[in-house]
Design an enzyme around this catalytic site. Structure first.
Site, mmCIF file in Angstrom:
data_model
loop_
_atom_site.group_PDB
_atom_site.id
_atom_site.type_symbol
_atom_site.label_atom_id
_atom_site.label_comp_id
_atom_site.label_asym_id
_atom_site.label_seq_id
_atom_site.Cartn_x
_atom_site.Cartn_y
_atom_site.Cartn_z
ATOM 1 N N LYS A 1 0.765 -1.078 -0.028
ATOM 2 C CA LYS A 1 -0.002 -0.090 0.055
ATOM 3 C C LYS A 1 1.008 1.137 0.073
ATOM 4 C CE LYS A 1 -4.347 -1.720 2.402
ATOM 5 N NZ LYS A 1 -5.114 -1.606 3.164
ATOM 6 N N LYS B 1 -4.967 -10.241 -6.719
ATOM 7 C CA LYS B 1 -6.301 -10.753 -5.972
ATOM 8 C C LYS B 1 -7.219 -9.554 -6.417
ATOM 9 C CE LYS B 1 -5.615 -7.964 -1.828
ATOM 10 N NZ LYS B 1 -5.675 -7.820 -0.460
ATOM 11 N N LYS C 1 -10.678 -3.564 -3.817
ATOM 12 C CA LYS C 1 -11.350 -2.407 -3.942
ATOM 13 C C LYS C 1 -10.627 -1.301 -4.314
ATOM 14 C CE LYS C 1 -14.122 -3.088 0.381
ATOM 15 N NZ LYS C 1 -13.948 -3.182 1.965
HETATM 16 P P1 AMP Z 1 -11.113 -5.480 2.952
HETATM 17 O O1 AMP Z 1 -11.905 -5.172 1.990
HETATM 18 O O2 AMP Z 1 -9.666 -5.274 3.096
HETATM 19 O O3 AMP Z 1 -11.559 -4.650 4.380
HETATM 20 O O4 AMP Z 1 -11.120 -6.869 3.437
HETATM 21 C C1 AMP Z 1 -12.335 -7.489 4.167
HETATM 22 C C2 AMP Z 1 -12.164 -8.973 4.312
HETATM 23 O O5 AMP Z 1 -12.234 -9.333 2.957
HETATM 24 C C3 AMP Z 1 -10.903 -9.596 4.891
HETATM 25 O O6 AMP Z 1 -11.383 -10.791 5.515
HETATM 26 C C4 AMP Z 1 -10.153 -9.805 3.537
HETATM 27 O O7 AMP Z 1 -9.311 -10.846 3.895
HETATM 28 C C5 AMP Z 1 -11.327 -10.342 2.616
HETATM 29 N N1 AMP Z 1 -10.895 -10.226 1.263
HETATM 30 C C6 AMP Z 1 -10.556 -9.039 0.596
HETATM 31 N N2 AMP Z 1 -10.180 -9.203 -0.699
HETATM 32 C C7 AMP Z 1 -10.346 -10.631 -0.720
HETATM 33 C C8 AMP Z 1 -9.989 -11.321 -2.046
HETATM 34 N N3 AMP Z 1 -9.726 -10.882 -3.271
HETATM 35 N N4 AMP Z 1 -10.356 -12.942 -1.704
HETATM 36 C C9 AMP Z 1 -10.705 -13.239 -0.801
HETATM 37 N N5 AMP Z 1 -10.768 -12.624 0.274
HETATM 38 C C10 AMP Z 1 -10.591 -11.062 0.370
#
Ligand code: AMP
Ligand code: TRP
Length: 334
Positions: free
Chosen positions: A113, A198, A201
């Site tokens: 990041k 991956k 967002k």
């Molecule tokens: P975040 O959007 O970073 O707050 O992520 C929230 C949750 O979604 C966390 O448990 C992440 O590990 C999971 N997560 C985010 N992106 C992915 C992805 N591409 N594949 C699987 N899990 C994800």
């Protein structure tokens, strides 16, 4: 003995996508009836990268509504907002003071990041995993269901627990050691435009992800344009075909079929046959979530009451842990 406790959270930054759903929230829903669950909208984490203040409150509500829409059941689970419980910020400060700096500079997500952001990275981005540790430890959580990308942060949390208990526990375990819960399938959903990255967002291309609130037209367009390969026949686990593996996995998880069923069904398919199948499956899987989301968003008063109640329940537990941590560190208050 009471139920074991689960804690997890998602940042209210933009729309939730299939990675968030399949990697995290779907798993929360599946096991919630066996645990005492705390699901947090982590809005303090959301400001560790530049954010739009006029969007924060709305995005926080939307994320909480999405938890309910995906099937979080208040009979088993508490939903609340991180910034509503001030113990999160306070414990993060206390843990900061026992966390070695090099543990944080070593974090992969920080490096990625920080690199993306370039100059003027905020201290909060470096400190992000300590706040995450505070989230988990305040609730003395046993298990933390997350996607694969959070594994290193969970390891750091465990290191902080060991260090704290060792230095200040006087033989007792003030903080509980949490276990990550990372399911194999769906733990790492990949981008639709690059099967080696991956789904995220923060990817500038909307075409790279399917959001859980995408319309049937958007889903159709994104799958039509997604990256594939020129090979005939679709198979799992070929390292040369990351897109193929990702799209088959999405189909498997969204259809509820087993890996063997999907492997057999798709073995002789070409992309022209598979893409409409995946499109229809994704639209059908997301439809009930989208309907429920609209219902929740139309009843703002209800959502507010859920969050108010969540805040109360969460605060009680969090403040108790905070008190124990402060006492262990040597603080006293008349
Ligand atoms: P975040 O959007 O970073 O707050 O992520 C929230 C949750 O979604 C966390 O448990 C992440 O590990 C999971 N997560 C985010 N992106 C992915 C992805 N591409 N594949 C699987 N899990 C994800
Ligand atoms: N860091 C997590 C993510 O971006 C979100 C998060 C913050 C979290 N605090 C947490 C997840 C505590 C689990 C437990 O994915």
């Amino acid at each position: 003995m009471g139920r074991q406790r689960i804690f997890s959270g998602v940042q209210p930054t933009g729309n939730l996508h299939l990675g968030n759903y399949l990697g995290a929230i779907r798993n929360w829903v599946e096991i919630q009836d066996q645990f005492d669950n705390y699901f947090c909208v982590v809005d303090l984490h959301a400001i560790t990268v530049p954010h739009k203040s006029e969007m924060l409150a709305q995005d926080t509500y939307k994320t909480a509504a999405s938890y309910l829409a995906c099937g979080i059941d208040l009979q088993y689970s508490t939903i609340f907002v991180q910034s509503h419980v001030s113990a999160h910020s306070e414990l993060a400060w206390l843990l900061n003071c026992i966390t070695p700096l090099n543990w944080l500079t070593d974090m992969i997500q920080f490096k990625e990041k920080a690199l993306k952001q370039g100059e003027n990275v905020g201290v909060g981005l470096l400190d992000y995993p300590v706040l995450m540790a505070a989230d988990i430890l305040l609730y003395q959580a046993d298990k933390v269901p997350v996607g694969e990308d959070q594994k290193q942060h969970l390891e750091l949390t465990r290191d902080i627990v060991d260090r704290f208990n060792h230095q200040f526990g006087k033989g007792s375990k003030v903080l509980k050691l949490p276990d990550p819960l990372i399911r194999k399938e769906g733990a790492r959903v990949m981008s639709l435009t690059d099967g080696t990255k991956k789904m995220s967002k923060s990817d500038p291309s909307e075409l790279s992800r399917i959001n859980i609130l995408d319309s049937p037209e958007e889903i159709t367009k994104k799958i039509k344009r997604c990256k594939t390969d020129p090979v005939k026949g679709l198979v799992f686990d070929d390292p040369e075909r990351p897109e193929c593996n990702n799209l088959l996995t999405l189909y498997m998880l969204l259809s509820g079929k087993t890996k063997e069923e999907v492997a057999t069904e798709c073995a002789d398919m070409g992309w022209g046959q598979f893409k409409p199948l995946l499109t229809e499956t994704a639209i059908n899987a997301l439809k009930p979530i989208q309907d429920k989301y609209q219902d929740v968003m139309n009843e703002k008063g209800y959502l507010e009451s859920v969050l108010r109640e969540g805040r109360q329940k969460a605060s009680e537990i969090a403040n108790q842990t905070l008190k124990q941590v402060k006492a262990a560190l040597g603080y006293s208050m008349p």
